[in-house]
Motif scaffolding. Structure first.
Motif, mmCIF file in Angstrom:
data_model
loop_
_atom_site.group_PDB
_atom_site.id
_atom_site.type_symbol
_atom_site.label_atom_id
_atom_site.label_comp_id
_atom_site.label_asym_id
_atom_site.label_seq_id
_atom_site.Cartn_x
_atom_site.Cartn_y
_atom_site.Cartn_z
ATOM 1 N N LEU A 1 104.009 -6.195 44.564
ATOM 2 C CA LEU A 1 104.591 -7.384 44.117
ATOM 3 C C LEU A 1 106.113 -7.333 44.928
ATOM 4 O O LEU A 1 106.590 -6.394 45.175
ATOM 5 N N THR A 2 106.558 -8.709 45.186
ATOM 6 C CA THR A 2 107.708 -9.050 45.892
ATOM 7 C C THR A 2 109.004 -8.732 45.157
ATOM 8 O O THR A 2 108.889 -8.353 43.808
ATOM 9 N N VAL A 3 110.156 -8.481 45.566
ATOM 10 C CA VAL A 3 111.188 -8.310 44.741
ATOM 11 C C VAL A 3 111.535 -9.639 43.699
ATOM 12 O O VAL A 3 111.819 -9.411 42.464
ATOM 13 N N ALA A 4 110.947 -10.979 44.175
ATOM 14 C CA ALA A 4 111.306 -11.919 43.476
ATOM 15 C C ALA A 4 110.444 -11.855 42.114
ATOM 16 O O ALA A 4 110.472 -12.252 40.973
ATOM 17 N N GLN A 5 108.981 -11.266 42.346
ATOM 18 C CA GLN A 5 108.111 -11.401 41.298
ATOM 19 C C GLN A 5 108.318 -10.171 40.443
ATOM 20 O O GLN A 5 108.076 -10.217 39.180
ATOM 21 N N MET A 6 109.022 -8.972 41.119
ATOM 22 C CA MET A 6 109.617 -7.858 40.004
ATOM 23 C C MET A 6 110.736 -8.408 38.958
ATOM 24 O O MET A 6 110.567 -8.122 37.832
ATOM 25 N N THR A 7 111.397 -9.193 39.995
ATOM 26 C CA THR A 7 112.509 -9.821 38.885
ATOM 27 C C THR A 7 112.097 -10.630 37.761
ATOM 28 O O THR A 7 112.490 -10.472 36.650
ATOM 29 N N ALA A 8 111.385 -11.369 38.180
ATOM 30 C CA ALA A 8 110.619 -12.513 37.160
ATOM 31 C C ALA A 8 110.059 -11.623 36.003
ATOM 32 O O ALA A 8 110.162 -11.939 34.943
ATOM 33 N N MET A 9 109.117 -10.491 36.304
ATOM 34 C CA MET A 9 108.783 -9.818 35.237
ATOM 35 C C MET A 9 109.803 -9.087 34.436
ATOM 36 O O MET A 9 109.418 -9.034 33.174
ATOM 37 N N VAL A 10 110.844 -8.418 34.985
ATOM 38 C CA VAL A 10 111.442 -7.727 33.867
ATOM 39 C C VAL A 10 112.605 -8.380 33.263
ATOM 40 O O VAL A 10 113.083 -7.972 32.301
ATOM 41 N N THR A 11 112.730 -9.776 33.826
ATOM 42 C CA THR A 11 113.727 -10.480 33.011
ATOM 43 C C THR A 11 112.958 -11.617 32.276
ATOM 44 O O THR A 11 113.712 -12.435 31.676
ATOM 45 N N SER A 12 111.596 -11.659 32.044
ATOM 46 C CA SER A 12 110.942 -12.648 31.391
ATOM 47 C C SER A 12 111.425 -12.518 29.858
ATOM 48 O O SER A 12 111.506 -11.632 29.430
ATOM 49 N N ALA A 13 111.467 -13.817 29.522
ATOM 50 C CA ALA A 13 111.709 -13.697 28.091
ATOM 51 C C ALA A 13 110.556 -13.678 27.035
ATOM 52 O O ALA A 13 110.880 -13.080 25.826
ATOM 53 N N LYS A 14 109.338 -13.288 27.644
ATOM 54 C CA LYS A 14 108.210 -12.750 26.839
ATOM 55 C C LYS A 14 108.463 -11.418 26.190
ATOM 56 O O LYS A 14 107.656 -11.070 25.395
ATOM 57 N N TRP A 15 109.367 -10.809 26.938
ATOM 58 C CA TRP A 15 109.664 -9.313 26.325
ATOM 59 C C TRP A 15 110.294 -9.345 24.966
ATOM 60 O O TRP A 15 110.512 -8.304 24.460
ATOM 61 N N LYS A 16 110.964 -10.544 24.668
ATOM 62 C CA LYS A 16 111.906 -10.397 23.494
ATOM 63 C C LYS A 16 111.234 -9.853 22.223
ATOM 64 O O LYS A 16 112.022 -9.035 21.644
ATOM 65 N N PRO A 17 110.191 -10.570 21.979
ATOM 66 C CA PRO A 17 109.527 -10.009 20.744
ATOM 67 C C PRO A 17 109.282 -8.207 20.811
ATOM 68 O O PRO A 17 109.277 -7.698 19.833
ATOM 69 N N VAL A 18 108.916 -7.852 21.924
ATOM 70 C CA VAL A 18 108.584 -6.447 22.029
ATOM 71 C C VAL A 18 109.901 -5.712 21.937
ATOM 72 O O VAL A 18 109.900 -4.742 21.190
ATOM 73 N N LEU A 19 111.041 -5.967 22.488
ATOM 74 C CA LEU A 19 112.328 -5.492 22.378
ATOM 75 C C LEU A 19 112.655 -5.513 20.876
ATOM 76 O O LEU A 19 113.246 -4.498 20.450
ATOM 77 N N ALA A 20 112.401 -6.623 20.148
ATOM 78 C CA ALA A 20 113.071 -6.673 18.921
ATOM 79 C C ALA A 20 112.194 -5.826 18.029
ATOM 80 O O ALA A 20 112.673 -5.283 17.016
ATOM 81 N N GLY A 21 110.881 -5.459 18.558
ATOM 82 C CA GLY A 21 110.119 -4.584 17.641
ATOM 83 C C GLY A 21 110.058 -3.119 18.010
ATOM 84 O O GLY A 21 109.466 -2.321 17.300
ATOM 85 N N LEU A 22 110.832 -2.682 18.819
ATOM 86 C CA LEU A 22 111.098 -1.358 19.309
ATOM 87 C C LEU A 22 111.767 -0.614 17.977
ATOM 88 O O LEU A 22 112.825 -1.187 17.411
ATOM 89 N N PRO A 23 111.391 0.376 17.670
ATOM 90 C CA PRO A 23 112.272 1.240 16.731
ATOM 91 C C PRO A 23 113.620 1.604 17.268
ATOM 92 O O PRO A 23 113.967 1.598 18.215
ATOM 93 N N SER A 24 114.688 1.688 16.363
ATOM 94 C CA SER A 24 115.904 1.854 16.591
ATOM 95 C C SER A 24 116.196 3.136 16.920
ATOM 96 O O SER A 24 115.966 4.324 15.970
ATOM 97 N N THR A 25 116.691 3.547 18.221
ATOM 98 C CA THR A 25 116.986 4.948 18.577
ATOM 99 C C THR A 25 118.593 5.125 18.652
ATOM 100 O O THR A 25 118.797 4.579 19.761
ATOM 101 N N ASP A 26 118.996 5.517 17.889
ATOM 102 C CA ASP A 26 120.707 5.552 17.919
ATOM 103 C C ASP A 26 120.983 6.563 19.041
ATOM 104 O O ASP A 26 120.614 7.335 19.606
ATOM 105 N N ARG A 27 122.074 5.774 19.849
ATOM 106 C CA ARG A 27 122.472 6.583 20.981
ATOM 107 C C ARG A 27 123.525 7.579 20.514
ATOM 108 O O ARG A 27 124.387 7.464 19.589
ATOM 109 N N PRO A 28 123.332 8.928 21.099
ATOM 110 C CA PRO A 28 124.387 9.780 20.631
ATOM 111 C C PRO A 28 125.678 9.436 20.659
ATOM 112 O O PRO A 28 126.254 8.650 21.374
#
Lengths: 284, 169
Positions: A232-259
């Protein structure tokens, strides 16, 4: 199976296991601690740089059009930056993210090519807070392992190693409180093999982290190099990690409080002293 | 990692190194070098998640799960270079142990498929439930029940009638 055999086996395993004692437990703890620090360095070669402003303009559109803003395009032409609307922090009472869900999104974000060995894991199907997916991706120039990992909170942020180790490249952008770090290096810092590892890490404004790693070999370790660079190129990597499609996944991750008192992963926040020490030790 | 967290992590690591090592030795069929590597990998992975473990419930149990996965990952990577352990050098060298039982059981375990070994170690050494074992191995309770029955059968075939005799002595 007679119950007696199971009882005998339990007794035998305990009897045999109790005969094993590590030769030097302190050394084992020290070696494990060191390995952990190396692993953390590899995961957190992310950057907060004072020189990020100009670069932020260059990629701000991608971020604004992707995960931060919630737009639909990934990796396309930059849109006008807007104030981000962060995804809801992971307050899910029960983990909702499945491996299938992560794998499906991950595969859908990969550019055209052959995808094999696709697997995904989510907190709903195993007792860890991260979500991750991996596959061997071949764009026609040879297979390379690609992995993505999503977690909250983000790992502590480190500066780019300075001076940059030979053969590595590091960059950062800092937009709307989010940080995009890019790193190109080798699997082994001493270059004892030609396996390269390229990483893209995006830390959102609400302290979630999406990290993509890829190699120019079908396995992280132990496989021969299959192509000159990861697929993957830099542009392709960037597109993948910044994709809006991850939003439901992030919203569904369990809350792990920062110490308490740990601001390490907050974009633009204070860096943990240990993280700086790790950075000083090399780029893992 | 902040100093207080690092100290807590090191305390945890010191307390759990022994149990992790013993589990690793059983999983590795007595290969103590592999066991040490698995423990290092496990402690390294625990360092990564340390500070985020409050929601995991039981860090000790989580570490055992990490160990199992490290072992299975190792076996997958090494499967093409599998070497049978006919006479592992460390098997009979334990002080105070029953050498015959140790050699017989570890050799029999080493001849099982890695997942069979994991199921037996989790169920009969760590006393994990079917459900806990399934979670540790990323599979279903039904699959664990099936594998467990098969693994017990295979191990009994490997051991013949020796186990009861060896324990009795």
């Amino acid at each position: 199976m007679p119950v007696e055999f199971e009882d005998e086996l339990g007794d035998a395993l305990h009897a045999v296991a109790d005969t094993f004692q590590p030769d030097d437990p302190h050394a084992l703890v020290g070696a494990g601690h060191l390995r952990g620090r190396r692993l953390r360095r590899r995961r957190t070669v992310t950057v907060v740089a004072g020189t990020a402003a100009l670069a932020a303009v260059a990629v701000g559109g991608v971020l604004a059009g992707g995960l931060v803003q919630g737009g639909g395009r990934t990796g396309g032409v930059a849109a006008a930056p807007e104030r981000p609307k962060p995804a809801q922090p992971g307050k899910a009472a029960t983990p909702a993210v499945t491996g299938k869900q992560v794998a499906r999104i991950f595969a859908g974000l990969l550019p055209p090519g052959e995808v094999t060995g696709l697997v995904g894991y989510g907190p709903k199907d195993r007792p860890v807070p991260d979500a991750l997916a991996s596959a061997v991706f071949d764009d026609g120039s040879g297979p390379g392992l690609v992995e993505i990992d999503l977690q909250r909170p983000a790992n502590p942020v480190e500066d780019c190693p300075r001076p940059a180790p030979a053969g590595t490249w590091c960059s950062v952008t800092h937009v709307h409180g989010g940080t995009l770090a890019l790193f190109k290096g080798y699997e082994y810092p001493d270059h004892r093999s030609d396996v390269k590892e390229w990483m893209a890490t995006f830390v959102t404004s609400d302290d979630a982290q999406i990290q993509l790693s890829q190699w120019n070999a079908p396995e992280e370790k132990g496989a021969p190099v299959s192509r000159p660079t990861p697929p993957l190129t830099v542009a392709q990597m960037t597109a993948m990690v910044t994709s809006a499609k991850w939003k439901p996944v992030l919203a569904g991750l369990p809350s792990t409080d920062r110490p308490q008192g740990d601001k390490g992963g907050a974009p633009g926040g204070a860096k943990a002293p240990q993280a700086k020490a790790d950075a000083a030790a090399g780029n893992g | 990692m902040r100093n207080v967290q690092t100290q807590a992590y090191l305390e945890f690591a010191r307390a759990r190194t022994g149990p992790l090592y013993r589990s690793a030795c059983l999983l590795a069929g007595g290969d103590t070098h592999l066991a040490e590597d698995l423990v290092q990998e496990t402690l390294g992975r625990m360092y990564l998640v340390w500070g985020r473990t409050s929601k995991l419930g039981n860090p000790a149990a989580y570490a055992q799960t990490v160990l199992v996965r490290a072992f299975l990952t190792h076996r997958r990577r090494r499967s093409s270079a599998e070497r049978p352990i006919a006479e592992p050098p460390d098997l009979a060298s334990a002080p105070g142990g029953d050498a015959a039982l140790r050699i017989t059981l570890l050799e029999a375990l080493a001849r099982l498929a890695p997942k069979d070994r994991v199921v037996l170690v989790l169920r009969y050494w760590e006393d994990r439930s079917i459900e806990e074992t399934a979670a540790a191995m990323d599979t279903t309770p039904g699959a664990i029940r099936t594998r467990c029955v098969r693994a017990l059968g295979r191990l009994r075939d490997e051991l013949g009638g020796e186990l009861a005799d060896l324990i009795a002595h």
